[in-house]
Design an enzyme around this catalytic site. Structure first.
Site, mmCIF file in Angstrom:
data_model
loop_
_atom_site.group_PDB
_atom_site.id
_atom_site.type_symbol
_atom_site.label_atom_id
_atom_site.label_comp_id
_atom_site.label_asym_id
_atom_site.label_seq_id
_atom_site.Cartn_x
_atom_site.Cartn_y
_atom_site.Cartn_z
ATOM 1 N N TYR A 43 -7.062 11.871 -5.015
ATOM 2 C CA TYR A 43 -6.314 10.762 -4.481
ATOM 3 C C TYR A 43 -4.742 10.811 -4.620
ATOM 4 C CZ TYR A 43 -5.683 5.634 -4.067
ATOM 5 O OH TYR A 43 -5.188 4.466 -3.526
ATOM 6 N N SER A 89 0.625 4.716 -2.524
ATOM 7 C CA SER A 89 0.036 4.260 -3.969
ATOM 8 C C SER A 89 1.174 4.590 -5.113
ATOM 9 C CB SER A 89 -1.148 4.912 -4.312
ATOM 10 O OG SER A 89 -1.517 4.815 -5.532
HETATM 11 P P1 NAP Z 1 -10.583 -1.625 -0.122
HETATM 12 O O1 NAP Z 1 -10.893 -2.899 -0.460
HETATM 13 O O2 NAP Z 1 -11.754 -0.792 -0.461
HETATM 14 O O3 NAP Z 1 -10.479 -1.372 1.565
HETATM 15 C C1 NAP Z 1 -10.267 -0.205 2.124
HETATM 16 C C2 NAP Z 1 -11.158 -0.145 3.380
HETATM 17 O O4 NAP Z 1 -10.946 1.272 3.965
HETATM 18 C C3 NAP Z 1 -12.592 -0.485 3.310
HETATM 19 O O5 NAP Z 1 -12.887 -1.536 4.294
HETATM 20 C C4 NAP Z 1 -13.199 0.764 3.669
HETATM 21 O O6 NAP Z 1 -14.505 0.780 4.321
HETATM 22 C C5 NAP Z 1 -12.442 1.378 4.754
HETATM 23 N N1 NAP Z 1 -12.733 2.845 5.005
HETATM 24 C C6 NAP Z 1 -13.007 3.817 3.937
HETATM 25 N N2 NAP Z 1 -13.065 5.051 4.653
HETATM 26 C C7 NAP Z 1 -12.910 4.647 6.062
HETATM 27 C C8 NAP Z 1 -12.776 5.400 7.008
HETATM 28 N N3 NAP Z 1 -13.330 6.716 6.840
HETATM 29 N N4 NAP Z 1 -12.589 5.139 8.224
HETATM 30 C C9 NAP Z 1 -12.239 3.509 8.453
HETATM 31 N N5 NAP Z 1 -12.081 2.940 7.328
HETATM 32 C C10 NAP Z 1 -12.354 3.412 6.110
HETATM 33 O O7 NAP Z 1 -9.391 -1.034 -0.919
HETATM 34 P P2 NAP Z 1 -7.713 -1.736 -0.995
HETATM 35 O O8 NAP Z 1 -7.478 -1.750 -2.313
HETATM 36 O O9 NAP Z 1 -7.880 -2.927 0.081
HETATM 37 O O10 NAP Z 1 -7.038 -0.328 -0.447
HETATM 38 C C11 NAP Z 1 -6.144 -0.496 0.860
HETATM 39 C C12 NAP Z 1 -5.399 0.984 0.709
HETATM 40 O O11 NAP Z 1 -4.364 0.550 -0.357
HETATM 41 C C13 NAP Z 1 -5.974 2.058 0.621
HETATM 42 O O12 NAP Z 1 -5.283 2.965 1.214
HETATM 43 C C14 NAP Z 1 -5.793 2.288 -0.909
HETATM 44 O O13 NAP Z 1 -6.010 3.709 -1.398
HETATM 45 C C15 NAP Z 1 -4.497 1.847 -1.258
HETATM 46 N N6 NAP Z 1 -4.167 1.347 -2.485
HETATM 47 C C16 NAP Z 1 -4.854 0.387 -3.149
HETATM 48 C C17 NAP Z 1 -4.642 0.097 -4.594
HETATM 49 C C18 NAP Z 1 -5.267 -1.146 -5.222
HETATM 50 O O14 NAP Z 1 -4.913 -1.298 -6.292
HETATM 51 N N7 NAP Z 1 -6.300 -1.811 -4.685
HETATM 52 C C19 NAP Z 1 -3.490 0.753 -5.125
HETATM 53 C C20 NAP Z 1 -2.677 1.845 -4.579
HETATM 54 C C21 NAP Z 1 -3.398 2.031 -3.283
HETATM 55 P P3 NAP Z 1 -15.745 0.728 3.171
HETATM 56 O O15 NAP Z 1 -15.843 -0.271 2.174
HETATM 57 O O16 NAP Z 1 -16.904 0.848 4.066
HETATM 58 O O17 NAP Z 1 -15.493 2.177 2.370
#
Ligand code: NAP
Length: 249
Positions: free
Chosen positions: A154, A141
């Site tokens: 985080y 991130s």
């Molecule tokens: P997202 O839409 O919330 O997707 C994350 C997925 O991970 C969700 O489906 C969630 O399930 C699942 N998850 C959570 N806990 C889990 C577990 N214990 N085992 C298996 N799956 C699990 O978020 P995203 O934005 O796509 O994020 C993807 C990655 O990019 C993450 O690692 C996030 O930290 C990183 N990131 C995102 C951003 C951003 O701007 N969006 C920025 C920096 C980094 P539930 O919905 O059921 O919890």
């Protein structure tokens, strides 16, 4: 030209956001995608979307912080698909708290999912990735690179993912395995939409961490993951690639 014809990609967090976008992208380029997420209906939906577009996918529900479940998940991928060429660790959780109010249980859970989950998936998949000279992309991130107010737990988890990924790159690089991070920022997904802020937090501070031109969809990260996972990324190892459209921080 399909860059992932005959390849198998295991993608966590594939039921939502960036993980789902990466699953759709790699499948569109020929990969058979083993979609993993906490929620079975969510990964089934991703599998359905891939199949509707003419691709191949499997769906598997797994808590990435559960050691036995991760071991079974990776084995299931190999049993069903025969190999693993690419691992994307996109599962993750975020919460905001004033640092001096973070409960140990909340800090621990974020580290368990974001860091231990990534560690466990990498550890179990590496023997299979060595066999295919495959590669890994982990979700770090921008908070691993610059301070994120109220994101103490985080950021700690993501900084550790970045350091761990660099170690994987040098430890296994000579064996032909690559490991890189994407550092997304301001990507419009369920995680980033309307986060619950701690009492008294001045959300306007976030402007410094926000993209100059506003948020973009998860496809912009999926494209970078596809590049890193493909032969186009053959000489990229141990890198962290910001995908945030530039910020003031
Ligand atoms: P997202 O839409 O919330 O997707 C994350 C997925 O991970 C969700 O489906 C969630 O399930 C699942 N998850 C959570 N806990 C889990 C577990 N214990 N085992 C298996 N799956 C699990 O978020 P995203 O934005 O796509 O994020 C993807 C990655 O990019 C993450 O690692 C996030 O930290 C990183 N990131 C995102 C951003 C951003 O701007 N969006 C920025 C920096 C980094 P539930 O919905 O059921 O919890």
């Amino acid at each position: 030209m399909k860059r992932f014809e005959g390849k198998v990609a295991l993608i966590t967090g594939a039921g939502s956001g960036i993980g789902r976008a990466a699953a759709l992208r790699l499948a569109s380029e020929g990969a058979r995608v083993f979609c993993v997420d906490l929620s079975a209906p969510d990964v089934e939906e991703t599998k359905a979307q891939i199949e509707a577009a003419g691709g191949r996918a499997e769906a598997h529900a797994c808590d990435v912080s559960d050691e036995a479940a991760v071991r079974a998940c990776v084995q299931a991928c190999v049993d069903v698909c025969g190999r693993i060429d690419h691992l994307s660790n996109m599962a993750g959780i975020l919460r905001f708290d004033h640092f001096h109010e973070i409960a140990l249980a909340d800090f621990r859970r974020i580290v368990e999912v974001n860091l231990y989950g990534t560690f466990l998936m990498c550890r179990e998949a590496i023997p299979h990735l060595l066999a295919t000279k495959g590669n890994i992309v982990n979700a770090a991130s921008t908070s691993a690179l610059a301070g994120l107010p109220w994101g103490g737990a985080y950021s700690a988890s993501k900084g550790a993912v970045l350091a761990m990924t660099r170690t994987l790159a040098v430890e296994y690089g000579r064996a032909g395995l690559r490991a890189n991070c994407v550092c997304p920022g301001d990507i419009a997904t369920p995680m980033s939409k309307a986060p619950r802020m701690p009492k008294g937090a001045d959300f306007s501070w976030m402007a410094r961490c926000s993209s100059l031109n506003g948020p973009m969809g998860p496809e912009v990260v999926a494209g970078v993951i596809a590049m890193l996972a493909s032969g186009d990324g053959a000489h990229i190892n141990g890198e962290d690639i910001r995908v945030d459209g530039a910020t003031l921080s």
